[in-house]
Design an enzyme around this catalytic site. Sequence first.
Site, PDB file in Angstrom:
ATOM      1  N   CYS A 107      53.650 118.259  26.552  1.00 46.40           N
ATOM      2  CA  CYS A 107      55.070 118.602  26.566  1.00 46.40           C
ATOM      3  C   CYS A 107      55.784 117.270  26.520  1.00 46.40           C
ATOM      4  O   CYS A 107      55.777 116.538  27.503  1.00 46.40           O
ATOM      5  CB  CYS A 107      55.479 119.387  27.814  1.00 46.40           C
ATOM      6  SG  CYS A 107      57.272 119.592  27.886  1.00 46.40           S
ATOM      7  N   CYS A 139      59.028 117.195  29.091  1.00 46.87           N
ATOM      8  CA  CYS A 139      58.874 117.196  30.548  1.00 46.87           C
ATOM      9  C   CYS A 139      57.435 117.564  30.882  1.00 46.87           C
ATOM     10  O   CYS A 139      56.542 116.748  30.709  1.00 46.87           O
ATOM     11  CB  CYS A 139      59.874 118.120  31.215  1.00 46.87           C
ATOM     12  SG  CYS A 139      59.954 119.751  30.464  1.00 46.87           S
ATOM     13  N   SER A 140      57.204 118.756  31.359  1.00 51.30           N
ATOM     14  CA  SER A 140      55.840 119.091  31.772  1.00 51.30           C
ATOM     15  C   SER A 140      55.546 120.571  31.607  1.00 51.30           C
ATOM     16  O   SER A 140      54.825 121.151  32.415  1.00 51.30           O
ATOM     17  CB  SER A 140      55.631 118.669  33.231  1.00 51.30           C
ATOM     18  OG  SER A 140      56.611 119.294  34.032  1.00 51.30           O
ATOM     19  N   CYS A 141      56.101 121.203  30.581  1.00 53.42           N
ATOM     20  CA  CYS A 141      55.824 122.620  30.334  1.00 53.42           C
ATOM     21  C   CYS A 141      54.316 122.803  30.168  1.00 53.42           C
ATOM     22  O   CYS A 141      53.671 122.052  29.442  1.00 53.42           O
ATOM     23  CB  CYS A 141      56.558 123.103  29.089  1.00 53.42           C
ATOM     24  SG  CYS A 141      58.348 122.963  29.235  1.00 53.42           S
TER      25      CYS A 141
HETATM   26 FE    FE Z   1      58.713 120.766  29.288  1.00 51.40          FE
END
Ligand code: FE
Length: 199
Positions: free
Chosen positions: A100, A103-105
Amino acid sequence: MGKNHPNVEEYVVSRVRALESLLLEKGILAPGAVDQLVSRYENDTGPMVGARAVAKAWTDPDYKRLLLDDSPAALAQFDLKYDLLVVVENTDDVHNLVVCTLCSCYPWPVLGLPPTWYKSPAYRARSVIEPRALLREFGLEIPEQQEVRVWDSSAELRYMVLPQRPAGTEHLTEEALLPLITRDALVGVAQVKAPATVG
Ligand code: FE
């Protein structure tokens, strides 16, 4: 949220904390309920559901088709209701890598809690700029003739890799294959290895 991702995390964390204390105070949330939920994601779900789906796909061609074409229907067979997942298949010609960049999906219900490196700025940038060099640091050498495809997760779509079934596992059952399938292989930073032969 959209493109203003960088500050989202801090904002979300403080909001969640505030909400949690409020729910506890009002007696809506039982003490320990949040811990239980976190433990569920750490120990019970992923990478278990993702790995189970892969082990089944390796041993059942119809299920494999379903997993690739209609992941919600495939995951429903493991009592999981999740409609954001796209499954991408590794082949001799293509190696898939999930990131991602914003961000951190991450597909939590399928893979459990994301590893720390998944959220690091270095991983998010280098997976796009120099995926082969990045994978080499994970111990994965991708041959020149194999294409590396990088999949950028978002709020609407999450990805999981269907790794290649390792050679020498043709005799193994779904149950025996399951423990070989690691979270890293499902993100695309590792391959699944056949068990070391003994004797
Ligand atoms: Fe994300």
